[in-house]
Design an enzyme around this catalytic site. Structure first.
Site, mmCIF file in Angstrom:
data_model
loop_
_atom_site.group_PDB
_atom_site.id
_atom_site.type_symbol
_atom_site.label_atom_id
_atom_site.label_comp_id
_atom_site.label_asym_id
_atom_site.label_seq_id
_atom_site.Cartn_x
_atom_site.Cartn_y
_atom_site.Cartn_z
ATOM 1 N N ARG A 47 0.835 -1.214 0.000
ATOM 2 C CA ARG A 47 0.000 0.000 0.000
ATOM 3 C C ARG A 47 0.869 1.263 0.000
ATOM 4 O O ARG A 47 0.538 2.252 -0.650
ATOM 5 C CB ARG A 47 -0.919 0.012 1.216
ATOM 6 C CG ARG A 47 -2.035 -1.023 1.120
ATOM 7 C CD ARG A 47 -3.038 -0.815 2.219
ATOM 8 N NE ARG A 47 -4.063 -1.835 2.224
ATOM 9 C CZ ARG A 47 -5.102 -1.816 3.056
ATOM 10 N NH1 ARG A 47 -5.237 -0.843 3.936
ATOM 11 N NH2 ARG A 47 -6.016 -2.766 3.022
ATOM 12 N N ASP A 156 -15.395 10.350 9.364
ATOM 13 C CA ASP A 156 -14.323 9.379 9.151
ATOM 14 C C ASP A 156 -13.000 10.145 9.215
ATOM 15 O O ASP A 156 -12.962 11.344 8.937
ATOM 16 C CB ASP A 156 -14.464 8.667 7.796
ATOM 17 C CG ASP A 156 -13.742 7.336 7.766
ATOM 18 O OD1 ASP A 156 -14.411 6.281 7.873
ATOM 19 O OD2 ASP A 156 -12.489 7.338 7.656
HETATM 20 C C1 LIG Z 1 -14.172 -1.048 7.903
HETATM 21 S S1 LIG Z 1 -14.695 0.626 7.826
HETATM 22 C C2 LIG Z 1 -16.279 0.544 8.638
HETATM 23 C C3 LIG Z 1 -17.370 1.265 7.863
HETATM 24 C C4 LIG Z 1 -18.766 1.147 8.458
HETATM 25 N N1 LIG Z 1 -18.795 1.638 9.806
HETATM 26 C C5 LIG Z 1 -19.258 -0.275 8.398
HETATM 27 O O1 LIG Z 1 -19.343 -0.944 9.422
HETATM 28 O O2 LIG Z 1 -19.540 -0.752 7.285
HETATM 29 C C6 LIG Z 1 -13.664 1.394 9.086
HETATM 30 C C7 LIG Z 1 -13.554 2.911 8.929
HETATM 31 O O3 LIG Z 1 -13.006 3.451 10.135
HETATM 32 C C8 LIG Z 1 -12.202 4.555 9.778
HETATM 33 N N2 LIG Z 1 -11.258 4.860 10.872
HETATM 34 C C9 LIG Z 1 -10.151 4.170 11.248
HETATM 35 N N3 LIG Z 1 -9.521 4.801 12.251
HETATM 36 C C10 LIG Z 1 -10.243 5.905 12.535
HETATM 37 C C11 LIG Z 1 -10.099 6.965 13.475
HETATM 38 N N4 LIG Z 1 -9.057 7.032 14.325
HETATM 39 N N5 LIG Z 1 -11.031 7.948 13.483
HETATM 40 C C12 LIG Z 1 -12.078 7.906 12.619
HETATM 41 N N6 LIG Z 1 -12.263 6.938 11.695
HETATM 42 C C13 LIG Z 1 -11.355 5.942 11.649
HETATM 43 C C14 LIG Z 1 -11.515 4.108 8.502
HETATM 44 O O4 LIG Z 1 -11.037 5.201 7.745
HETATM 45 C C15 LIG Z 1 -12.628 3.330 7.804
HETATM 46 O O5 LIG Z 1 -13.309 4.119 6.852
#
Ligand SMILES: C[S@@+](CC[C@H](N)C(=O)[O-])C[C@H]1O[C@@H](n2cnc3c(N)ncnc32)[C@H](O)[C@@H]1O
Length: 295
Positions: A47, A156
């Site tokens: 990545r 996000d």
């Molecule tokens: C796997 S996705 C989950 C999306 C949705 N909540 C779902 O369950 O389908 C995880 C998301 O968490 C976000 N994320 C990770 N660390 C974070 C942080 N410290 N603060 C805010 N968002 C974060 C990532 O960018 C990503 O878009």
């Protein structure tokens, strides 16, 4: 600086050695709370090679020197964006949306009809399927939102994925979980076959505010939420970082408010003022509304 870095060069300049991996892991933890196990070394390398190419750095050492420097704050965001996992789909974990329709929205809509502001938070909303699923339930429950002040905050850490969420365009494959009635009423279709795409209509986007927010940073939030969806996000955090989040979610929920976690996430310690209320579903204990925050 110029020249593409080849991801497959074994032992070469583009190979992320374990010391370099540790620097990436330290940054990811510090900036976003993310825990990246050693087993992810090759994923991280592939990545980040794209980031080396995009920024013109020929070695990981030079790239990491840049992101660790004061001048590298913009690239730090791109690096975190490259390391996050953004998988999402509509109506993921359907039982949460049943609770939303049956338990949360009727009471929330009543309160909104009495002039109260109602807020729901999708924390870690990724490409938007979660907040749009919440909005579909809302628009299905109350035919015309009209003057009701009901809003969904969708946040996000990753600005790139938020752009996708705001654009609200999904492939046929991504639309799989969306019932036909919603698709016809709330999306506009274009193209056909493998090029078919669906874009959310203004009515579906209207109740949602998309914002960049780091869950381990400050939360500029002034109104308490009826429900927080923070699903498939804390799985990437270590136990200590998770434990810091629970009291903050507690503080930002109304008494009796709901917290939804992802299918493999659990609150280890329910003494945080939450009671289990279903599968990966928690409820803030009822109590006095506290001063400080509205709601
Ligand atoms: C796997 S996705 C989950 C999306 C949705 N909540 C779902 O369950 O389908 C995880 C998301 O968490 C976000 N994320 C990770 N660390 C974070 C942080 N410290 N603060 C805010 N968002 C974060 C990532 O960018 C990503 O878009």
């Amino acid at each position: 600086m110029s020249g593409a870095v080849l991801p497959e060069a074994p032992g070469g300049a583009s190979t992320l050695a374990s010391a370099g991996f540790q620097r990436v892991a330290d940054l990811a933890r510090r900036e976003a709370g993310l825990t990246i196990p050693d087993t992810k070394l090759s994923m991280v390398q592939s990545r980040l090679v794209r980031r080396l190419n995009a920024t013109g750095h020929r070695t990981f050492d030079a790239y990491l020197g840049h992101v660790e420097s004061a001048a590298g704050s913009g690239e730090r965001e791109h690096m975190i964006s490259a390391l996050t996992t953004n998988v999402s789909h509509f109506f993921r974990e359907a039982h949460h949306f049943e609770t939303l329709r049956e338990e949360i929205l009727p009471r929330a809509i009543d309160r909104a009809r009495q002039g109260e502001k109602v807020r729901i938070w999708s924390a870690g909303c990724s490409s938007g399927q979660e907040p749009y699923s919440i909005a579909m339930c809302l628009l299905d429950t109350v035919q015309r939102l009209g003057s009701l002040d009901i809003k969904i905050l969708a946040t996000d850490i990753d600005r790139a994925i938020l752009k996708k969420a705001v654009s609200g365009t999904y492939s046929e494959h991504q639309m799989a979980g969306v019932p036909a009635t919603f698709r016809e009423r709330l999306f506009t279709g274009s193209g056909s076959g493998p090029d078919a795409a669906w874009t959310v209509r203004a009515e579906l986007k209207a109740p949602i505010s998309f914002r960049q927010l780091n869950l381990i940073g400050d939360w500029p939030i002034s109104k308490r939420f009826e429900a927080i969806f923070c699903r498939n996000v804390v799985i990437y955090f270590d136990a200590a970082t998770q434990a810091q989040l629970w009291p903050r979610f507690h503080e930002t929920l109304v008494p009796d408010g709901w917290l939804f976690l992802g299918h493999s996430e659990r609150m280890q310690n329910s003494s945080e003022g939450f009671a289990p209320a279903g599968v990966t579903t928690y409820r803030r204990a009822p109590g006095q509304r506290q001063p400080g925050m509205k709601g």
